[in-house]
Design a protein around this motif. Sequence first.
Motif, PDB file in Angstrom:
ATOM      1  N   PHE A 106      41.007  93.907  35.601  1.00  0.00           N
ATOM      2  CA  PHE A 106      41.936  93.435  36.627  1.00  0.00           C
ATOM      3  C   PHE A 106      43.387  93.648  36.298  1.00  0.00           C
ATOM      4  O   PHE A 106      43.749  93.286  35.391  1.00  0.00           O
ATOM      5  CB  PHE A 106      41.600  91.977  36.902  1.00  0.00           C
ATOM      6  N   LEU A 110      44.113  86.012  34.545  1.00  0.00           N
ATOM      7  CA  LEU A 110      43.486  84.969  35.162  1.00  0.00           C
ATOM      8  C   LEU A 110      43.751  83.686  34.598  1.00  0.00           C
ATOM      9  O   LEU A 110      42.938  82.707  34.554  1.00  0.00           O
ATOM     10  CB  LEU A 110      41.838  85.500  34.989  1.00  0.00           C
ATOM     11  N   THR A 117      51.896  88.229  37.989  1.00  0.00           N
ATOM     12  CA  THR A 117      51.511  88.357  39.466  1.00  0.00           C
ATOM     13  C   THR A 117      52.950  88.006  40.239  1.00  0.00           C
ATOM     14  O   THR A 117      53.014  88.499  41.223  1.00  0.00           O
ATOM     15  CB  THR A 117      50.449  87.084  39.618  1.00  0.00           C
ATOM     16  N   LEU A 140      44.562  93.377  43.615  1.00  0.00           N
ATOM     17  CA  LEU A 140      43.709  92.506  44.255  1.00  0.00           C
ATOM     18  C   LEU A 140      42.943  93.247  45.476  1.00  0.00           C
ATOM     19  O   LEU A 140      41.874  92.814  45.874  1.00  0.00           O
ATOM     20  CB  LEU A 140      44.597  91.227  44.725  1.00  0.00           C
ATOM     21  N   LEU A 144      39.115  93.579  46.534  1.00  0.00           N
ATOM     22  CA  LEU A 144      38.389  93.182  47.592  1.00  0.00           C
ATOM     23  C   LEU A 144      37.555  94.408  48.343  1.00  0.00           C
ATOM     24  O   LEU A 144      36.472  94.542  48.632  1.00  0.00           O
ATOM     25  CB  LEU A 144      39.628  92.701  48.752  1.00  0.00           C
ATOM     26  N   LEU A 190      34.980  83.921  40.639  1.00  0.00           N
ATOM     27  CA  LEU A 190      34.862  83.906  42.493  1.00  0.00           C
ATOM     28  C   LEU A 190      34.073  82.987  42.948  1.00  0.00           C
ATOM     29  O   LEU A 190      33.042  82.680  42.530  1.00  0.00           O
ATOM     30  CB  LEU A 190      34.338  85.333  42.445  1.00  0.00           C
ATOM     31  N   ARG A 224      43.108  80.417  36.717  1.00  0.00           N
ATOM     32  CA  ARG A 224      43.159  81.170  38.036  1.00  0.00           C
ATOM     33  C   ARG A 224      41.766  81.565  38.376  1.00  0.00           C
ATOM     34  O   ARG A 224      40.798  81.667  37.809  1.00  0.00           O
ATOM     35  CB  ARG A 224      44.227  82.375  38.150  1.00  0.00           C
ATOM     36  N   LEU A 226      39.440  83.125  42.214  1.00  0.00           N
ATOM     37  CA  LEU A 226      39.426  84.201  43.194  1.00  0.00           C
ATOM     38  C   LEU A 226      38.594  83.214  44.313  1.00  0.00           C
ATOM     39  O   LEU A 226      37.484  82.998  44.121  1.00  0.00           O
ATOM     40  CB  LEU A 226      38.929  85.404  42.981  1.00  0.00           C
ATOM     41  N   LEU A 228      37.328  83.891  48.203  1.00  0.00           N
ATOM     42  CA  LEU A 228      36.927  84.883  49.122  1.00  0.00           C
ATOM     43  C   LEU A 228      36.604  84.230  50.317  1.00  0.00           C
ATOM     44  O   LEU A 228      35.466  83.480  50.397  1.00  0.00           O
ATOM     45  CB  LEU A 228      35.928  85.858  48.749  1.00  0.00           C
ATOM     46  N   LEU A 286      40.968  87.784  50.165  1.00  0.00           N
ATOM     47  CA  LEU A 286      40.736  87.443  48.987  1.00  0.00           C
ATOM     48  C   LEU A 286      41.887  86.639  48.041  1.00  0.00           C
ATOM     49  O   LEU A 286      43.113  87.473  48.128  1.00  0.00           O
ATOM     50  CB  LEU A 286      40.360  88.854  48.017  1.00  0.00           C
ATOM     51  N   LEU A 288      44.035  84.653  45.108  1.00  0.00           N
ATOM     52  CA  LEU A 288      44.315  84.426  43.986  1.00  0.00           C
ATOM     53  C   LEU A 288      44.974  83.130  43.695  1.00  0.00           C
ATOM     54  O   LEU A 288      45.821  82.725  44.353  1.00  0.00           O
ATOM     55  CB  LEU A 288      44.859  85.358  42.909  1.00  0.00           C
TER      56      LEU A 288
END
Length: 418
Positions: A106, A110, A117, A140, A144, A190, A224, A226, A228, A286, A288
């Motif tokens: 990624f 995270l 970011t 990101l 997705l 997630l 961090r 995720l 969805l 999605l 963060l």
Amino acid sequence: MADLVTLAGRRIRLDDLRAKPEQFARVLAAAKASDKHGYCLCRPAAPLRLVIRRRGDRYHLARWPGEGQNHDSGCPFHAVDADLSGRSAYADSAILEGPDGTSIRFDTPLTSGTTATAARADTGDRDGGNTGSGRRAVGLLGLLHFLWEDANLNCFEPAQRHRNWASVVTAITRQSSDITLSRHPLADVLFTVPAYRNGLGETNIAAFDAFLARLRSADGQSRRGLLLAELKSVEATRYGHAYVLAHLPRARRAYIDARLHTKVLRSYDTAFTQAATDAGGRRIALLLIEASPKGYAQVVDAAVMLTGHTYIPADSSHELVMDTALRRAGRAFLKPLRWDHTTLTLPDFVLTDTPTSTVIEVWGMDSTEYEQRKAAKIATYTHTGTRLIGWRPPEPLPDLTLSAPPTTGGARRPWEDR
């Protein structure tokens, strides 16, 4: 036979195996010990291997690495051909498939306390400033699109006409169990908002709150995660905006500051147009996120994807119209996804129920650059003998029925070269 598998010489319906895995634990264990794998019977003349994986005390089946495109297009283990996916534009190190699952690198940390970011969000560029065929990490939006593609949610079969958010959640959850994201189990970072059902509302809220609580460590530092969800609406707040998420109460909104929201609107403008809303579009986000000191979901970055009624992605409101028309015509098709690569050239749709390669293009703007790309596409289809069905709004839609007379290469219908 697309839903039949063979384990240790025994034929089993995949739906039964997934619904009650505990009943088939012994046969799965026996197959792993003897054959080392199972077989998918979607192509009976040439059964395809399936990986048998174990998570905790449960076994499950997964597509064999690198062989997903060999499965029938209606098979649950099917994977989109690399030529029809943005995945083809990444370096091999970005996504690694192996016997134990998929590992994704990624492009965003995270953990909090970093500026990667924020710096990337400031560019307003969906490619994250790291484009090209050698991209070594997934952004990101790319993640997705990966999730959608890996779960076959960018593919449609007539039998899926009742696909809803609950089936989306099931598919994403199932695929996530075998994925690591920057060495973190994706299932741990997630949270896919569960579909609301009577009697489960409080359970879903508790699960969401528990996820946010896990983002805060004992020393008070934020991790961090995720999130969805389907984006229901956007509301102005005193300090920015709040994203209202479908299937959760308004009290569990996700908060985003005004500057970042403006950049999200600029990067994903198509998803927020009135035309997309009028065409029945849905917005899948999605996010963060970090947990705020008061326990709210604070958005750090966001990717937003426009989809149709059955969650097939679309790049415009006109593609939503085509998506609806294809479903009403009873067609099977897929929507190629570009991932993080906004300039990658792919067909708008590909029919998967025709004996020869057939693509659908929804022609757009009148500009010199666009017309050049369009001409290049048509030339490629003609050269490869690919059947082309084109539509230029607001002209009438072409005949999309399976019984429509076939054409190939240069013998195009009147609307195909417009």
